[in-house]
Design an enzyme around this catalytic site. Structure first.
Site, PDB file in Angstrom:
ATOM      1  N   ILE A  17       0.842  -1.133   0.395  1.00 21.09           N
ATOM      2  CA  ILE A  17      -0.342   0.195  -0.602  1.00 21.09           C
ATOM      3  C   ILE A  17       0.650   1.031   0.258  1.00 21.09           C
ATOM      4  O   ILE A  17       0.559   2.438  -0.464  1.00 21.09           O
ATOM      5  CB  ILE A  17      -1.042   0.144   1.443  1.00 21.09           C
ATOM      6  CG1 ILE A  17      -2.448   0.825   0.697  1.00 21.09           C
ATOM      7  CG2 ILE A  17      -0.571   0.000   2.474  1.00 21.09           C
ATOM      8  CD1 ILE A  17      -3.720   1.091   1.779  1.00 21.09           C
ATOM      9  N   ASN A  30      -2.568   2.269  15.670  1.00 17.98           N
ATOM     10  CA  ASN A  30      -3.348   1.592  16.476  1.00 17.98           C
ATOM     11  C   ASN A  30      -3.546   3.214  17.463  1.00 17.98           C
ATOM     12  O   ASN A  30      -3.322   4.511  17.482  1.00 17.98           O
ATOM     13  CB  ASN A  30      -1.916   1.380  17.495  1.00 17.98           C
ATOM     14  CG  ASN A  30      -0.459   2.040  17.783  1.00 17.98           C
ATOM     15  OD1 ASN A  30      -1.073   3.360  18.858  1.00 17.98           O
ATOM     16  ND2 ASN A  30       0.678   1.727  17.325  1.00 17.98           N
ATOM     17  N   ASP A  40       1.288  -0.387   9.436  1.00 15.91           N
ATOM     18  CA  ASP A  40       2.426   0.668  10.766  1.00 15.91           C
ATOM     19  C   ASP A  40       3.587   0.673   9.744  1.00 15.91           C
ATOM     20  O   ASP A  40       3.623   2.366   9.402  1.00 15.91           O
ATOM     21  CB  ASP A  40       1.740   0.602  12.052  1.00 15.91           C
ATOM     22  CG  ASP A  40       1.669   1.989  12.202  1.00 15.91           C
ATOM     23  OD1 ASP A  40       1.725   3.393  11.969  1.00 15.91           O
ATOM     24  OD2 ASP A  40       0.379   2.056  13.606  1.00 15.91           O
ATOM     25  N   SER A 123      -6.870  -4.867  10.910  1.00 17.17           N
ATOM     26  CA  SER A 123      -7.156  -5.708  11.985  1.00 17.17           C
ATOM     27  C   SER A 123      -6.383  -7.405  11.721  1.00 17.17           C
ATOM     28  O   SER A 123      -7.108  -7.857  13.087  1.00 17.17           O
ATOM     29  CB  SER A 123      -8.667  -5.577  12.448  1.00 17.17           C
ATOM     30  OG  SER A 123      -8.473  -4.852  14.209  1.00 17.17           O
ATOM     31  N   ALA A 126      -1.576  -8.304  13.462  1.00 15.94           N
ATOM     32  CA  ALA A 126      -1.206  -8.394  14.728  1.00 15.94           C
ATOM     33  C   ALA A 126      -2.250  -8.500  15.564  1.00 15.94           C
ATOM     34  O   ALA A 126      -2.478  -8.650  16.822  1.00 15.94           O
ATOM     35  CB  ALA A 126       0.224  -7.293  14.948  1.00 15.94           C
TER      36      ALA A 126
HETATM   37  N1  AR6 Z   1       0.744  -3.003   1.977  1.00 11.11           N
HETATM   38  C1  AR6 Z   1      -0.566  -3.484   2.265  1.00 11.11           C
HETATM   39  N2  AR6 Z   1      -0.928  -4.389   3.382  1.00 11.11           N
HETATM   40  C2  AR6 Z   1      -0.212  -4.459   4.944  1.00 11.11           C
HETATM   41  C3  AR6 Z   1       1.829  -4.760   4.191  1.00 11.11           C
HETATM   42  C4  AR6 Z   1       1.877  -3.499   2.986  1.00 11.11           C
HETATM   43  N3  AR6 Z   1       3.016  -2.949   2.893  1.00 11.11           N
HETATM   44  N4  AR6 Z   1       1.910  -4.443   5.219  1.00 11.11           N
HETATM   45  C5  AR6 Z   1       1.244  -5.285   6.028  1.00 11.11           C
HETATM   46  N5  AR6 Z   1       0.389  -5.342   5.425  1.00 11.11           N
HETATM   47  P1  AR6 Z   1      -1.558  -5.166  10.665  1.00 11.11           P
HETATM   48  P2  AR6 Z   1      -3.443  -5.101  12.535  1.00 11.11           P
HETATM   49  C6  AR6 Z   1      -1.365  -6.290   5.956  1.00 11.11           C
HETATM   50  O1  AR6 Z   1      -0.662  -6.086  11.913  1.00 11.11           O
HETATM   51  O2  AR6 Z   1      -3.798  -5.755  12.382  1.00 11.11           O
HETATM   52  C7  AR6 Z   1       0.753  -2.362  14.108  1.00 11.11           C
HETATM   53  O3  AR6 Z   1       2.101  -2.921  14.935  1.00 11.11           O
HETATM   54  C8  AR6 Z   1      -0.568  -7.526   6.674  1.00 11.11           C
HETATM   55  O4  AR6 Z   1      -0.474  -8.647   5.574  1.00 11.11           O
HETATM   56  O5  AR6 Z   1      -0.653  -4.275   9.807  1.00 11.11           O
HETATM   57  O6  AR6 Z   1      -4.735  -3.756  12.682  1.00 11.11           O
HETATM   58  C9  AR6 Z   1      -0.126  -1.174  14.579  1.00 11.11           C
HETATM   59  O7  AR6 Z   1       0.673  -0.423  15.564  1.00 11.11           O
HETATM   60  C10 AR6 Z   1      -1.589  -7.607   7.250  1.00 11.11           C
HETATM   61  O8  AR6 Z   1      -3.121  -8.192   6.115  1.00 11.11           O
HETATM   62  O9  AR6 Z   1      -2.305  -4.107  11.961  1.00 11.11           O
HETATM   63  C11 AR6 Z   1      -0.970  -1.998  15.703  1.00 11.11           C
HETATM   64  O10 AR6 Z   1      -0.613  -1.815  16.509  1.00 11.11           O
HETATM   65  C12 AR6 Z   1      -2.529  -6.147   7.404  1.00 11.11           C
HETATM   66  O11 AR6 Z   1      -1.945  -5.177   6.747  1.00 11.11           O
HETATM   67  C13 AR6 Z   1      -1.273  -2.735  14.892  1.00 11.11           C
HETATM   68  O12 AR6 Z   1      -0.368  -3.099  14.714  1.00 11.11           O
HETATM   69  C14 AR6 Z   1      -3.033  -5.300   8.452  1.00 11.11           C
HETATM   70  O13 AR6 Z   1      -1.895  -6.476   9.210  1.00 11.11           O
HETATM   71  C15 AR6 Z   1      -2.660  -2.721  14.171  1.00 11.11           C
HETATM   72  O14 AR6 Z   1      -2.709  -4.439  14.005  1.00 11.11           O
END
Ligand code: AR6
Length: 179
Positions: A17, A30, A40, A123, A126
């Site tokens: 993204i 978060n 993030d 969501s 993590a």
């Molecule tokens: N582009 C698109 N999607 C991505 C990318 C990217 N570059 N990198 C990861 N994903 P997550 P959450 C996907 O963990 O569950 C963080 O530490 C990933 O594969 O990023 O909402 C924040 O600071 C997954 O499908 O977000 C919060 O503390 C999706 O993005 C916490 O994690 C969401 O995974 C939020 O957790």
């Protein structure tokens, strides 16, 4: 995969993204807007320190809501920081909070006249939300919003893995087969 929702376009693709050229990209943030791993971390790395400076000034964002900053060095002009719920089994209001995070992001985009928005799968990393359930909520919420408001004219989900893309595609087909 691409579908029309009234006069708008809803698109699903695989990708990173941070490379998107939509006017806004959405971050899965978060409540402290403190940065972290996953999408993030990738957004703050690619966008540079200006985004975090703005996040610090804003101070925080409740679960189920969203705030906006500029996009720093990203192609996207804005980052909308949305806070999805941590999944704790599904009976703690997670579905409504997840829908609300998408809706608030779209409301902010609409208020600012932002025409194109890219979302990650909020969501489901993590925060542990099962992607099958989360994809249905995400897509339904976006489709309902576009029907009601007719904007933004482009919403694109950018899924990080082929498996997540497939899951979203299945969910979208299922929603459309019932329309
Ligand atoms: N582009 C698109 N999607 C991505 C990318 C990217 N570059 N990198 C990861 N994903 P997550 P959450 C996907 O963990 O569950 C963080 O530490 C990933 O594969 O990023 O909402 C924040 O600071 C997954 O499908 O977000 C919060 O503390 C999706 O993005 C916490 O994690 C969401 O995974 C939020 O957790």
């Amino acid at each position: 995969m691409k579908v029309r929702v009234d006069s708008c376009t809803l698109e699903l693709k695989r990708g990173d993204i941070t490379l998107e050229d939509t006017e806004a990209i959405v971050n899965a943030a978060n409540t402290r807007l403190a940065g972290g791993g996953g999408v993030d971390g990738a957004i703050h790395r690619a966008g540079g320190p200006k985004i975090m400076e703005e996040c610090r000034k804003i101070g925080g964002c409740p679960t189920g809501s969203a705030v906006i900053t500029t996009g720093g060095n990203l192609k996207a002009r804005y980052v909308i920081h949305a806070v999805g719920p941590i999944y704790r089994g599904g009976d703690r209001g997670e579905a409504e909070l997840l829908a609300s995070a998408y809706r608030k992001s779209l409301e902010i985009a609409r208020e600012r006249g932002i025409k194109s928005v890219a979302f990650p799968s909020i969501s489901t990393g993590a925060y542990g939300y099962p992607v099958e359930e989360a994809s249905r909520i995400a897509l339904r919420t976006v489709i309902d919003f576009l029907r009601e408001n007719g904007e933004p004219s482009l919403v694109r989900f950018v899924l990080f893995t082929e498996k997540d893309l497939k899951t979203y595609e299945e969910a979208l087909k299922e929603i459309y087969s019932r329309l």
